[in-house]
Motif scaffolding. Structure first.
Motif, PDB file in Angstrom:
ATOM      1  N   ALA A   5       0.798  -1.193   0.024  1.00 33.85           N
ATOM      2  CA  ALA A   5       0.089  -0.030  -0.184  1.00 33.85           C
ATOM      3  C   ALA A   5       0.832   1.236  -0.110  1.00 33.85           C
ATOM      4  O   ALA A   5       2.169   1.221   0.399  1.00 33.85           O
ATOM      5  CB  ALA A   5      -0.944  -0.085   1.320  1.00 33.85           C
ATOM      6  N   CYS A  32      -4.119   0.684  -2.159  1.00 35.01           N
ATOM      7  CA  CYS A  32      -3.566  -0.809  -1.675  1.00 35.01           C
ATOM      8  C   CYS A  32      -3.706  -1.765  -2.696  1.00 35.01           C
ATOM      9  O   CYS A  32      -4.630  -1.577  -3.606  1.00 35.01           O
ATOM     10  CB  CYS A  32      -4.408  -1.203  -0.440  1.00 35.01           C
ATOM     11  SG  CYS A  32      -4.138  -2.897   0.399  1.00 35.01           S
ATOM     12  N   CYS A  80      -6.205  -6.713   0.670  1.00 30.85           N
ATOM     13  CA  CYS A  80      -6.576  -5.584   1.037  1.00 30.85           C
ATOM     14  C   CYS A  80      -7.989  -5.585   1.321  1.00 30.85           C
ATOM     15  O   CYS A  80      -8.903  -6.116   0.512  1.00 30.85           O
ATOM     16  CB  CYS A  80      -6.479  -4.294  -0.002  1.00 30.85           C
ATOM     17  SG  CYS A  80      -4.688  -4.315  -0.740  1.00 30.85           S
ATOM     18  N   TRP A 128      -7.874  -0.235   4.443  1.00 32.36           N
ATOM     19  CA  TRP A 128      -6.482  -0.667   4.828  1.00 32.36           C
ATOM     20  C   TRP A 128      -5.927   0.049   5.793  1.00 32.36           C
ATOM     21  O   TRP A 128      -5.066   0.880   5.703  1.00 32.36           O
ATOM     22  CB  TRP A 128      -5.800  -0.947   3.514  1.00 32.36           C
ATOM     23  CG  TRP A 128      -5.750   0.300   2.815  1.00 32.36           C
ATOM     24  CD1 TRP A 128      -4.566   0.942   2.635  1.00 32.36           C
ATOM     25  CD2 TRP A 128      -6.579   0.984   1.745  1.00 32.36           C
ATOM     26  NE1 TRP A 128      -4.867   2.174   2.033  1.00 32.36           N
ATOM     27  CE2 TRP A 128      -6.007   1.974   1.141  1.00 32.36           C
ATOM     28  CE3 TRP A 128      -7.795   0.528   1.328  1.00 32.36           C
ATOM     29  CZ2 TRP A 128      -6.821   2.991   0.377  1.00 32.36           C
ATOM     30  CZ3 TRP A 128      -8.395   1.333   0.344  1.00 32.36           C
ATOM     31  CH2 TRP A 128      -7.861   2.443  -0.023  1.00 32.36           C
TER      32      TRP A 128
END
Length: 125
Positions: free
Chosen positions: A35, A50, A103, A107
């Protein structure tokens, strides 16, 4: 030891583009979600995008349609293509390696265990 290193930040005019890169070593890159986060002065850190282990992306609403996350598992590298940049995109951008493979709809930073030092993105005329 996991190492995460971002690059590609800089100064760009509004409407311009930048491509951030994140090279990771010391973990099985293709197993984990990756991410991008950012933090502007005086603001809380927020998740920008992400990518799950299969590349399936998630985006912060304010960057949808402008930013594109991608990953090259063969190169252990994560990317963030940022187009149509706005002054509100100005922040330190951080790359993070996840503790999990996927994800979620959100996230949180607590789902990520290894972080880079950050790369500065400044959008200004």
């Amino acid at each position: 030891q996991v190492q995460v290193e971002e690059s590609g930040g800089g100064l760009v005019q509004p409407g311009g583009s930048l491509r951030l890169s994140c090279r990771v070593s010391g973990l099985t890159f293709d197993y984990y979600a990756m991410a991008w986060f950012r933090q502007a002065p005086g603001k809380e850190r927020e998740g920008v995008s992400c990518a799950s282990r299969d590349g399936n992306p998630r985006y912060l609403d304010s960057v949808k349609g402008r930013f594109t996350i991608s990953r090259d598992n063969a190169k252990n590298t994560l990317y963030l293509q940022m187009d149509s940049l706005e002054p509100d995109d100005t922040a330190m951008y951080y790359c993070a390696a996840g503790l999990y493979s996927w994800c979620g709809s959100r996230w949180p930073s607590s789902d990520f265990g290894s972080w880079g030092q950050g790369t500065q993105v400044t959008v200004s005329s």
